[in-house]
Scaffold this motif. Structure first.
Motif, PDB file in Angstrom:
ATOM      1  N   SER A  35      35.346  38.325  47.994  1.00  0.00           N
ATOM      2  CA  SER A  35      34.278  37.292  47.504  1.00  0.00           C
ATOM      3  C   SER A  35      34.550  37.178  46.173  1.00  0.00           C
ATOM      4  N   PHE A  36      33.755  36.276  45.596  1.00  0.00           N
ATOM      5  CA  PHE A  36      33.690  36.023  44.243  1.00  0.00           C
ATOM      6  C   PHE A  36      33.241  37.087  43.436  1.00  0.00           C
ATOM      7  N   ASN A  37      32.120  37.594  44.086  1.00  0.00           N
ATOM      8  CA  ASN A  37      31.420  39.028  43.440  1.00  0.00           C
ATOM      9  C   ASN A  37      32.407  40.078  43.289  1.00  0.00           C
ATOM     10  N   SER A  38      33.425  40.260  44.335  1.00  0.00           N
ATOM     11  CA  SER A  38      34.156  41.357  44.116  1.00  0.00           C
ATOM     12  C   SER A  38      35.180  41.254  42.897  1.00  0.00           C
ATOM     13  N   ILE A  39      35.548  39.987  42.639  1.00  0.00           N
ATOM     14  CA  ILE A  39      36.348  39.870  41.438  1.00  0.00           C
ATOM     15  C   ILE A  39      35.521  40.431  40.207  1.00  0.00           C
TER      16      ILE A  39
END
Length: 234
Positions: A35-39
């Motif tokens: 996910s983008f949050n994990s980036i």
């Protein structure tokens, strides 16, 4: 499928064409990022690693003006005993001088190193002697002598992050793909957030984002701008 609307008809140079081809090949293998949050959670570690590249940048910036100009790049390549044609040097400089101010600043230098990393497993005869040699020397030098042991892992994370966004695996990211990635992260205001992030990435405002445009935006997101910035700024 997103990613095609607004895309330029063809890459500007041989280098950029190879960059798109390499990213398409890499995207076919998938990504470990979910996910983008994990980036976003990886920003501090990436920032820390990339800032350690500053010493080698300063070696190449012979006049210490905060940018590697065309002549300094040629001298840099000569020092590395890498044989580039004038066309290859021009392509490399043009690809990384994204501000078009006739100088590669520190954030653009990060783009240069990561582009070379991307191309390392996709070298044709055009890159085989020049880019691949530069890559191996640069990463080996940074890891062993400049104290940047996590550089390759950091570049792999950046490649993975782009692959996450490039849903249709065409080598570019569209606004629709950015919206989809933000939606998957569960953001309540995903539309405005995605639009803002996409505008930050779309450097040439042509409606699609290449890997080098993504990289330049990423350096800003993690807190890296130019070489003169305070190292503690985030």
């Amino acid at each position: 499928m997103g990613g095609v609307v607004g895309k330029s008809e063809s890459p500007e140079t041989k280098l950029e064409a190879k960059m798109v081809e390499a990213m398409q090949h890499r995207a076919s293998k998938g990504t470990t990022i979910k996910s983008f949050n994990s980036i976003i959670l990886k920003f501090p570690k990436i920032d820390h690693t990339l800032r350690k590249c500053k010493a080698i940048f300063e070696q190449f910036d012979e006049d210490s003006n905060g940018a590697i100009d065309h002549e300094e790049l040629k001298k840099c390549l000569h020092k590395l005993q890498v044989c580039f044609t004038e066309e290859e040097i021009e392509d490399l400089f043009k690809a990384c001088d994204m501000n078009e101010d006739m100088g590669i600043k520190f954030n653009e230098f990060i783009v240069l190193l990561c582009l070379v990393y991307l191309l390392k497993d996709n070298a044709t005869e055009f890159e085989a002697v020049s880019f691949l040699t530069l890559l191996r020397f640069s990463l080996s030098f940074l890891k062993s002598r400049m104290g940047v042991p996590n550089l390759e892992a950091t570049f792999e994370t950046l490649v993975d992050a782009f692959v996450l966004l490039d849903k249709n695996k065409d080598g570019y990211v569209s606004k629709n793909e950015m919206v989809q990635a933000i939606n998957e992260s569960g953001e309540r205001s995903s539309g405005p957030i995605a639009t803002k992030r996409f505008e930050e990435m779309d450097w040439d405002k042509n409606g699609s984002v290449s890997f080098k445009e993504f990289l330049l935006a990423f350096t800003t997101w993690v807190g890296i701008e130019e070489v003169g910035d305070d190292d503690e700024h985030h």
